[in-house]
Design a protein around this motif. Structure first.
Motif, PDB file in Angstrom:
ATOM      1  N   ASP A  49       0.995  -1.369  -0.427  1.00  0.00           N
ATOM      2  CA  ASP A  49       0.642   0.172  -0.020  1.00  0.00           C
ATOM      3  C   ASP A  49       0.623   1.051   0.422  1.00  0.00           C
ATOM      4  O   ASP A  49       0.611   2.274  -0.166  1.00  0.00           O
ATOM      5  CB  ASP A  49      -1.068  -0.287   1.445  1.00  0.00           C
ATOM      6  N   ALA A  50       2.202   1.262  -0.019  1.00  0.00           N
ATOM      7  CA  ALA A  50       3.066   2.305   0.131  1.00  0.00           C
ATOM      8  C   ALA A  50       3.196   2.497  -1.737  1.00  0.00           C
ATOM      9  O   ALA A  50       4.364   3.689  -1.121  1.00  0.00           O
ATOM     10  CB  ALA A  50       4.121   2.347   1.205  1.00  0.00           C
ATOM     11  N   CYS A  51       3.413   1.663  -1.961  1.00  0.00           N
ATOM     12  CA  CYS A  51       4.280   1.571  -3.927  1.00  0.00           C
ATOM     13  C   CYS A  51       2.748   2.681  -4.191  1.00  0.00           C
ATOM     14  O   CYS A  51       1.742   2.876  -3.970  1.00  0.00           O
ATOM     15  CB  CYS A  51       4.415   0.560  -3.798  1.00  0.00           C
ATOM     16  N   PRO A  52       3.147   3.211  -5.459  1.00  0.00           N
ATOM     17  CA  PRO A  52       3.004   4.093  -6.793  1.00  0.00           C
ATOM     18  C   PRO A  52       1.553   3.623  -6.857  1.00  0.00           C
ATOM     19  O   PRO A  52       1.151   1.942  -7.365  1.00  0.00           O
ATOM     20  CB  PRO A  52       4.095   4.353  -7.728  1.00  0.00           C
ATOM     21  N   THR A  53       0.384   4.372  -6.819  1.00  0.00           N
ATOM     22  CA  THR A  53      -0.883   3.660  -7.799  1.00  0.00           C
ATOM     23  C   THR A  53      -1.535   4.828  -9.370  1.00  0.00           C
ATOM     24  O   THR A  53      -0.396   5.380  -8.912  1.00  0.00           O
ATOM     25  CB  THR A  53      -1.677   3.257  -6.641  1.00  0.00           C
ATOM     26  N   ALA A  54      -2.068   4.866  -9.825  1.00  0.00           N
ATOM     27  CA  ALA A  54      -2.345   5.637 -10.921  1.00  0.00           C
ATOM     28  C   ALA A  54      -3.267   6.218 -10.687  1.00  0.00           C
ATOM     29  O   ALA A  54      -2.649   7.814 -11.111  1.00  0.00           O
ATOM     30  CB  ALA A  54      -3.713   4.188 -11.982  1.00  0.00           C
ATOM     31  N   LYS A  55      -3.643   6.772  -9.337  1.00  0.00           N
ATOM     32  CA  LYS A  55      -2.866   8.503  -8.835  1.00  0.00           C
ATOM     33  C   LYS A  55      -2.435   9.423  -8.827  1.00  0.00           C
ATOM     34  O   LYS A  55      -2.380  10.532  -8.655  1.00  0.00           O
ATOM     35  CB  LYS A  55      -4.417   8.148  -7.217  1.00  0.00           C
ATOM     36  N   ASP A  56      -0.730   8.836  -8.801  1.00  0.00           N
ATOM     37  CA  ASP A  56       0.072   9.385  -7.992  1.00  0.00           C
ATOM     38  C   ASP A  56       0.333   9.927  -9.762  1.00  0.00           C
ATOM     39  O   ASP A  56       0.415   9.066 -10.843  1.00  0.00           O
ATOM     40  CB  ASP A  56       1.287   8.580  -7.800  1.00  0.00           C
ATOM     41  N   GLU A  57       1.692  10.827  -9.929  1.00  0.00           N
ATOM     42  CA  GLU A  57       2.163  11.832 -10.894  1.00  0.00           C
ATOM     43  C   GLU A  57       2.935  10.849 -11.180  1.00  0.00           C
ATOM     44  O   GLU A  57       4.390  10.149 -10.789  1.00  0.00           O
ATOM     45  CB  GLU A  57       2.710  12.851 -10.498  1.00  0.00           C
ATOM     46  N   PRO A  62       8.498   2.186   2.352  1.00  0.00           N
ATOM     47  CA  PRO A  62       9.580   3.016   2.370  1.00  0.00           C
ATOM     48  C   PRO A  62      10.590   2.201   3.268  1.00  0.00           C
ATOM     49  O   PRO A  62       9.563   1.408   4.041  1.00  0.00           O
ATOM     50  CB  PRO A  62       8.617   4.080   3.479  1.00  0.00           C
ATOM     51  N   VAL A  63      11.348   2.481   4.007  1.00  0.00           N
ATOM     52  CA  VAL A  63      12.526   1.991   5.010  1.00  0.00           C
ATOM     53  C   VAL A  63      12.288   2.471   6.106  1.00  0.00           C
ATOM     54  O   VAL A  63      12.020   4.207   5.838  1.00  0.00           O
ATOM     55  CB  VAL A  63      13.966   1.498   4.418  1.00  0.00           C
ATOM     56  N   PRO A  64      12.874   2.689   7.536  1.00  0.00           N
ATOM     57  CA  PRO A  64      13.138   3.827   8.245  1.00  0.00           C
ATOM     58  C   PRO A  64      13.723   5.266   7.643  1.00  0.00           C
ATOM     59  O   PRO A  64      14.534   4.720   7.948  1.00  0.00           O
ATOM     60  CB  PRO A  64      13.619   3.138   9.102  1.00  0.00           C
ATOM     61  N   GLY A  65      12.849   6.415   8.736  1.00  0.00           N
ATOM     62  CA  GLY A  65      13.300   7.514   8.184  1.00  0.00           C
ATOM     63  C   GLY A  65      12.814   7.568   6.776  1.00  0.00           C
ATOM     64  O   GLY A  65      13.755   9.084   6.385  1.00  0.00           O
TER      65      GLY A  65
END
Length: 265
Positions: free
Chosen positions: A25-33, A119-122
């Motif tokens: 759920d943190a990876c890009p979807t079609a809603k992202d630019e 994403p990883v920590p930070g």
């Protein structure tokens, strides 16, 4: 030998340590630019959304040792096949020598797999790429034999539109007689100047085995015509005698969404 293996081991260590942090759920979807691997050398740390096909294209003019070359179309096709996973291929680019010295011919075709483990920590976005240039191009342009590579692009968004990113790449050239490995490192500072435009400055260093390094200072910008279309430009200057004198280029990229099932989201 330990020095030669260190960068590859570093990539593997990051893969194992970051695997537990990957979230679909943190990876890009079609809603992202649209997020592209160009015009800087540093590739995007983000994959293409699942069911999306992205085409990135450009043309460059470069000079080295008094010679002049034009190359294009520098096309990369990227297909999102699953959450956080894409397949990509660099199609052959034609290099035309317009002023000697230099060579003309096609580069290799180079398929690859890209996995986003962020994403990883930070809040650092991170991807791992494994690819291989297949011996389909001219030897004087692409080199000899199959050439696998491992790559780790990362990025970190800061405040007020600022961001930093970079990439570590290990190129392996087992068929070459002398330089069988090249380590490439990059570092980018980027600034978002409007909602649609951003500028960057990039350091690019290539460190061949048994040869002197090649160092470039690259800069340019991107402008999004729409959430799925982008134009870009870049200008690079060599910082030592092993690098090209200059490279200048422009490009256009676009993305088609919703290829697998149903309309685009």
């Amino acid at each position: 030998m330990r020095k030669r293996l260190f960068p590859a081991c570093l990539l593997a260590a990051f893969a194992m340590s970051a695997a537990g942090e990957a979230r679909a759920d943190a990876c890009p979807t079609a809603k992202d630019e649209i997020a592209t691997d160009r015009p800087d050398v540093t590739n995007s740390s983000l994959v293409v959304p699942t069911g999306s096909l992205q085409s990135e294209n450009g043309v460059n003019v470069s000079a080295r040792d008094g010679g002049r070359n034009i190359d294009g179309t520098n096309s990369r096709w990227r297909l999102g096949v699953a959450p956080c996973l894409e397949l990509l291929v660099d199609v052959p680019t034609y290099f035309a020598n317009v002023r000697a010295p230099g060579n003309s011919g096609f580069s290799d075709v180079a398929p690859a797999v890209k996995w986003q483990v962020s994403p990883v920590p930070g809040k650092i976005d991170l991807s791992l790429v494994f690819g291989m240039a297949l011996p389909t191009g001219a030897v004087d342009i692409a080199g000899r034999g199959a050439q696998p590579y491992l790559q780790m692009p990362w990025s970190w968004e800061l405040h007020d539109g600022w961001g930093v990113s970079g990439m570590l790449t290990e190129f392996f050239r087992p068929a070459e007689l002398t330089t069988k490995r090249i380590t490439e490192t990059t570092f980018v500072i980027e600034k978002k100047v409007t909602e649609k435009a951003s500028l960057f400055v990039e350091y690019v260093g290539d460190y061949p085995e048994n040869a002197g390094p090649s160092v470039l200072l690259n800069s340019g910008g991107v402008f999004r015509l729409s959430p799925t279309q982008q134009v870009d430009f870049h200008v690079a200057f060599g910082l030592n005698h092993n690098a090209p004198s200059y490279i200048a280029g422009v490009g256009y990229s676009f993305r088609f969404d919703g290829l697998f099932a149903g309309p685009p989201r």
